[in-house]
Design a protein around this motif. Structure first.
Motif, short mmCIF file in Angstrom:
data_model
loop_
_atom_site.label_atom_id
_atom_site.label_comp_id
_atom_site.label_asym_id
_atom_site.label_seq_id
_atom_site.Cartn_x
_atom_site.Cartn_y
_atom_site.Cartn_z
N LEU A 22 -2.67 -7.84 -8.90
CA LEU A 22 -1.50 -8.32 -7.70
C LEU A 22 -2.55 -8.50 -6.55
CD1 LEU A 22 2.13 -6.82 -8.91
CD2 LEU A 22 1.45 -9.50 -8.64
N THR A 23 -2.24 -9.31 -5.70
CA THR A 23 -2.85 -9.79 -4.33
C THR A 23 -1.87 -9.39 -3.33
OG1 THR A 23 -2.08 -11.87 -4.14
CG2 THR A 23 -4.08 -11.32 -5.73
N PRO A 24 -2.88 -8.47 -1.81
CA PRO A 24 -2.40 -8.69 -0.66
C PRO A 24 -1.01 -9.52 -0.80
CG PRO A 24 -4.52 -7.83 -1.01
CD PRO A 24 -4.22 -8.55 -1.91
N GLU A 25 -1.29 -10.39 -0.56
CA GLU A 25 -0.02 -11.85 -0.59
C GLU A 25 0.73 -11.45 -1.21
OE1 GLU A 25 -3.55 -12.36 -1.12
OE2 GLU A 25 -4.14 -12.61 1.06
N ALA A 59 8.86 -0.30 -8.81
CA ALA A 59 9.42 1.13 -9.52
C ALA A 59 8.22 1.67 -9.62
CB ALA A 59 9.16 1.17 -11.23
N ARG A 60 6.43 1.58 -9.23
CA ARG A 60 5.69 2.19 -9.42
C ARG A 60 5.58 2.89 -7.35
NH1 ARG A 60 2.16 -1.70 -10.49
NH2 ARG A 60 2.12 -0.28 -13.04
N ASN A 61 6.34 1.98 -6.62
CA ASN A 61 6.17 1.25 -4.98
C ASN A 61 7.05 2.14 -4.72
OD1 ASN A 61 2.99 1.28 -4.74
ND2 ASN A 61 3.58 -0.43 -6.14
N GLU A 73 -0.46 -2.19 -1.21
CA GLU A 73 -2.23 -2.26 -1.51
C GLU A 73 -2.62 -1.35 -1.57
OE1 GLU A 73 -5.09 -4.42 -2.51
OE2 GLU A 73 -2.33 -5.30 -2.31
N ARG A 74 -2.09 -0.30 -0.88
CA ARG A 74 -2.96 1.03 -0.97
C ARG A 74 -3.56 1.71 -2.37
NH1 ARG A 74 -1.16 2.49 3.52
NH2 ARG A 74 0.22 4.60 2.81
N ARG A 75 -2.35 2.31 -2.32
CA ARG A 75 -2.14 2.58 -3.83
C ARG A 75 -3.22 2.36 -4.75
NH1 ARG A 75 2.59 5.24 -6.53
NH2 ARG A 75 1.93 5.13 -9.04
N ALA A 76 -2.83 0.76 -5.49
CA ALA A 76 -3.62 0.54 -5.62
C ALA A 76 -5.24 0.27 -5.39
CB ALA A 76 -2.92 -1.37 -6.49
N GLU A 77 -5.57 0.18 -4.83
CA GLU A 77 -6.64 0.11 -4.33
C GLU A 77 -7.38 1.79 -4.47
OE1 GLU A 77 -6.45 -0.69 -0.12
OE2 GLU A 77 -7.09 -3.06 -0.13
N GLU A 78 -6.84 2.65 -3.98
CA GLU A 78 -6.79 4.22 -4.58
C GLU A 78 -6.88 4.37 -6.48
OE1 GLU A 78 -4.34 6.62 -2.39
OE2 GLU A 78 -4.43 6.39 -1.25
N ASP A 79 -6.01 3.82 -7.05
CA ASP A 79 -5.64 3.60 -8.31
C ASP A 79 -7.14 2.78 -8.83
OD1 ASP A 79 -3.86 5.05 -8.55
OD2 ASP A 79 -2.34 3.01 -9.15
N VAL A 80 -7.67 1.86 -8.05
CA VAL A 80 -8.80 1.08 -8.87
C VAL A 80 -10.31 1.73 -8.49
CG1 VAL A 80 -10.57 -0.75 -8.25
CG2 VAL A 80 -8.20 -1.72 -8.94
N ALA A 81 -10.11 2.68 -7.30
CA ALA A 81 -11.39 3.87 -6.90
C ALA A 81 -11.49 4.92 -7.92
CB ALA A 81 -11.74 4.11 -6.11
N ALA A 82 -10.27 5.37 -8.53
CA ALA A 82 -10.10 7.07 -9.27
C ALA A 82 -10.36 6.28 -10.48
CB ALA A 82 -8.86 7.11 -9.32
N THR A 89 -6.65 10.03 -14.04
CA THR A 89 -5.35 11.38 -14.54
C THR A 89 -5.32 11.84 -12.94
OG1 THR A 89 -6.93 12.85 -15.05
CG2 THR A 89 -5.13 11.22 -16.51
N ALA A 90 -6.10 12.44 -12.49
CA ALA A 90 -6.18 13.24 -11.07
C ALA A 90 -5.32 12.12 -10.08
CB ALA A 90 -7.39 13.24 -10.05
N THR A 91 -5.60 10.70 -9.54
CA THR A 91 -4.61 10.21 -9.24
C THR A 91 -2.73 9.77 -9.98
OG1 THR A 91 -4.99 8.45 -10.00
CG2 THR A 91 -5.89 9.39 -7.74
N ARG A 92 -2.78 9.70 -11.42
CA ARG A 92 -1.60 9.85 -12.02
C ARG A 92 -1.68 10.99 -12.92
NH1 ARG A 92 -1.03 7.78 -7.85
NH2 ARG A 92 -1.23 5.60 -7.26
#
Length: 103
Positions: A22-25, A59-61, A73-82, A89-92
């Protein structure tokens, strides 16, 4: 208060017309649609995504009442970085079948 909901994106030919994350838009449109009380199915038509994608995103947000596009969007970016670092598994910590509460 009137919210503008974009109607210029038409539903594609199949249930998975748009692919990829999903995009920020998309997240902003989801948030606006939730604010006016649209169903997941209606939201999926607005952003040209499968209804299950919308359901999981909401649901996840935080759910329908607490969903915020910028936080999602911030959470999605953190997940990609992880994922790139190899410590998903450290983030989820709850990973479905490996979790006694979920599996």
């Amino acid at each position: 208060m009137t919210l503008a909901i974009s109607t210029d994106r038409l539903r594609g030919s199949g249930p998975w017309s748009s692919v990829g994350p999903l995009t920020p838009e998309d997240r902003e449109e989801t948030s606006r649609c939730l604010a006016v009380g649209l169903s997941n199915k209606e939201i999926s038509g607005h952003i040209d995504r499968n209804e299950s994608v919308i359901c999981r995103e909401i649901a996840r947000n935080g759910g329908r009442e607490r969903y915020r596009a910028h936080a999602a969007e911030r959470r999605a970016e953190e997940d990609v970085a992880a994922q790139k670092r190899g410590n998903w598994t450290a983030t989820r910590p709850c990973m479905g079948e490996f979790c006694p509460d979920c599996g």
